[in-house]
Scaffold this active site. Structure first.
Site, short mmCIF file in Angstrom:
data_model
loop_
_atom_site.label_atom_id
_atom_site.label_comp_id
_atom_site.label_asym_id
_atom_site.label_seq_id
_atom_site.Cartn_x
_atom_site.Cartn_y
_atom_site.Cartn_z
N ARG A 1 0.80 -1.23 0.00
CA ARG A 1 0.00 0.00 0.00
C ARG A 1 0.84 1.29 0.00
O ARG A 1 0.54 2.21 -0.76
CB ARG A 1 -1.00 0.02 1.16
N CYS B 1 14.97 -4.36 -4.22
CA CYS B 1 15.76 -3.50 -5.09
C CYS B 1 14.89 -2.56 -5.91
O CYS B 1 14.78 -2.70 -7.13
CB CYS B 1 16.62 -4.36 -6.00
N TYR C 1 -6.12 -5.43 2.70
CA TYR C 1 -5.28 -5.22 1.51
C TYR C 1 -3.80 -5.24 1.89
O TYR C 1 -2.99 -4.53 1.32
CB TYR C 1 -5.66 -3.91 0.80
N1 LLP Z 1 -17.26 -4.32 -3.32
C1 LLP Z 1 -16.58 -4.19 -4.47
C2 LLP Z 1 -17.27 -4.49 -5.74
C3 LLP Z 1 -15.24 -3.76 -4.46
O1 LLP Z 1 -14.59 -3.63 -5.60
C4 LLP Z 1 -14.61 -3.50 -3.22
C5 LLP Z 1 -13.22 -3.05 -3.17
C6 LLP Z 1 -15.35 -3.67 -2.03
C7 LLP Z 1 -16.68 -4.08 -2.13
C8 LLP Z 1 -14.79 -3.44 -0.67
O2 LLP Z 1 -14.42 -2.12 -0.44
P1 LLP Z 1 -13.93 -1.68 1.04
O3 LLP Z 1 -15.11 -1.82 1.99
O4 LLP Z 1 -12.82 -2.58 1.44
O5 LLP Z 1 -13.51 -0.29 0.86
N2 LLP Z 1 -6.25 -2.22 -2.62
C9 LLP Z 1 -6.89 -0.97 -2.27
C10 LLP Z 1 -8.38 -1.12 -2.14
C11 LLP Z 1 -9.05 -1.67 -3.38
C12 LLP Z 1 -10.54 -1.84 -3.21
C13 LLP Z 1 -11.09 -2.64 -4.32
N3 LLP Z 1 -12.49 -2.90 -4.21
C14 LLP Z 1 -6.26 -0.45 -0.98
O6 LLP Z 1 -5.32 -1.07 -0.47
O7 LLP Z 1 -6.65 0.60 -0.50
#
Ligand code: LLP
Length: 423
Positions: free
Chosen positions: A312, A343, A372
């Site tokens: 992240r 690296c 994540y």
């Molecule tokens: N539903 C869908 C269709 C999604 O694409 C996502 C997240 C969620 C629910 C859940 O969202 P949350 O409640 O966790 O915000 N890797 C990134 C975050 C990518 C989120 C992708 N989709 C990070 O580390 O911030």
């Protein structure tokens, strides 16, 4: 908030000191608090108890099967985005009737796998996907339940990489085309239209984007009704933010209070897909200081965790608070970059961060790493992925062991024509 706290100047997760965990599984490692996870999922559920609802935990945030089992025991389903996630969810005992499947690139095989499992519904992201689901379901002699994912063109006011509900994003079907697509879907014999889905982004710290998107979706549901298409499920996605530094995100109760009045006359089951808000602050990544490296420009604190373990900061310049596992005796701060062994100049956990001075061997906890974190880890630079432990009161449960070097080359082969030995 969470159950990581100091006791006698030592950082604990529930009733286990992080030093003890380091002793048991080594570093780096991920540590999750059972108590925090349970509190968070229950808080979400209770906030919406006046509305018929299903929580489909967004397992991309943290997909360890122990965490999934815990969510399932708490009554949660799963929001999945791949055949691999479906496999994990079913292995963990998530009921298939609480599984929803999103993602712009579902393959025919994945669609078949999900139909065989009889999941609750697909969240369809394009006309092409709808046709493929129809075809696969037809070949199997079944009807596929679907929701169409609508892109409401709302700015979630978050990092551009995690915004999904803007016109220019690859997600969902544009609001202006929605009616047409719903009509098409409702005429396909192997498709049963049951819902509308919408997810506008992640790490949202304001409520207005949620309510703005919801208003658009509710207007669409009304229009569909007039056309004889009755929607039974309204899926508002996930996205509720957490505190990484000084953000003050809404509590699930605030979200419930903001949207409940809009849902008064609606006869729909509400589906929500929270990920980060359930697991984010329930986990930390622990790392050990290897060296203090002083250059003319600055001090680098080189630790044993890297961007392959927690991506992240490198990918989003995300802020994660960093705490000493043993509170340092001196409160003198030094501004440093905390970097890993990979690296790449982009391999850092913190930049220009004022932290109490470190010495080699110190343990550091990278906070709010439960979401994540491990799920985005890789083997870059041939680094085995790190263990995950679940702390329950006084107990340390290893829920994933550290990968070995043998794991690194599992599945790789040297073809016969290269077998001549090297010298
Ligand atoms: N539903 C869908 C269709 C999604 O694409 C996502 C997240 C969620 C629910 C859940 O969202 P949350 O409640 O966790 O915000 N890797 C990134 C975050 C990518 C989120 C992708 N989709 C990070 O580390 O911030």
């Amino acid at each position: 908030m969470h159950d990581f706290h100091y006791h006698d100047n030592q950082l604990y997760c529930e009733n286990v000191s992080l030093e003890e965990i380091a002793h048991k599984v080594g570093t780096p490692c991920y540590i999750y608090s059972h108590k925090t996870l349970v509190r968070h999922i229950r808080a979400f559920d209770q906030a919406f108890n006046a509305i018929p609802h299903t929580i489909a935990y967004a397992m991309k945030a943290n997909s360890n099967i122990a965490i999934l089992r815990l969510m399932a025991q708490e009554g949660s389903g799963a929001d999945i985005v791949s055949g691999g996630e479906l496999f994990r969810a079913l292995e963990a005992g998530v009921p298939s009737q609480k599984i929803v499947f999103a993602g712009v690139g579902k393959s025919g095989d994945e669609i078949e796998q999900a139909l065989k499992a009889d999941i609750l519904m697909f969240n369809v992201e394009s006309a092409g996907e709808l046709q493929l689901i129809h075809e696969v379901a037809g070949n199997m002699g079944v009807r596929a339940r679907v929701a169409l994912r609508i892109n409401p063109d709302i700015d979630p006011k978050t990092h551009p990489y995690i915004s999904t509900g803007l016109k220019k994003s690859k997600f969902g079907i544009g609001a202006e085309r929605a009616l047409e697509e719903f009509k098409t879907a409702s005429e396909l014999t192997h498709i049963e239209v049951v819902g509308v889905h919408c997810h506008i982004g992640s790490q949202l710290t304001e409520l207005t984007p949620f309510t703005d998107a919801l208003k658009k979706i509710l207007a669409l549901i009304e229009t569909l009704k007039v056309q004889g298409i009755n929607i039974r499920y309204l899926n508002i996605g996930g996205g509720l933010g957490i505190t990484y530094s000084d953000e003050v995100p809404p509590h699930p109760k605030d979200l419930a209070a903001a949207i409940s009045p809009l849902l008064q006359d609606l006869k729909c089951q509400l589906i929500m897909e929270p990920g980060r808000s359930i697991v984010g602050n329930a986990g930390v990544m622990m790392t050990r200081v290897l060296y203090n490296k002083d250059t003319e420009a600055k001090r680098f604190v080189v630790v044993d965790a890297a961007m392959n373990d927690l991506l992240r900061p490198s990918l989003y310049e995300a802020y994660h608070d960093i705490q000493h596992v043993r509170k340092p005796s001196s409160s003198r701060l030094k501004t440093v970059d905390i970097v890993g062994p990979i690296c790449e100049s982009g391999d850092f956990l913190a930049k220009e961060r004022a932290v109490p001075e470190t010495v080699s061997g110190d343990l550091l906890a990278v906070m709010s790493a439960g979401a994540y974190g491990f799920t985005m880890a890789s083997n870059y630079n041939s680094r085995p992925r790190v263990p995950e432990v679940l702390i329950q009161d006084h107990e340390i449960h290893v829920i994933r062991t550290r990968e070995t070097y043998a794991d690194l080359i599992r599945g790789e082969t040297i073809p016969a024509f290269l077998k001549k030995s090297t010298s």
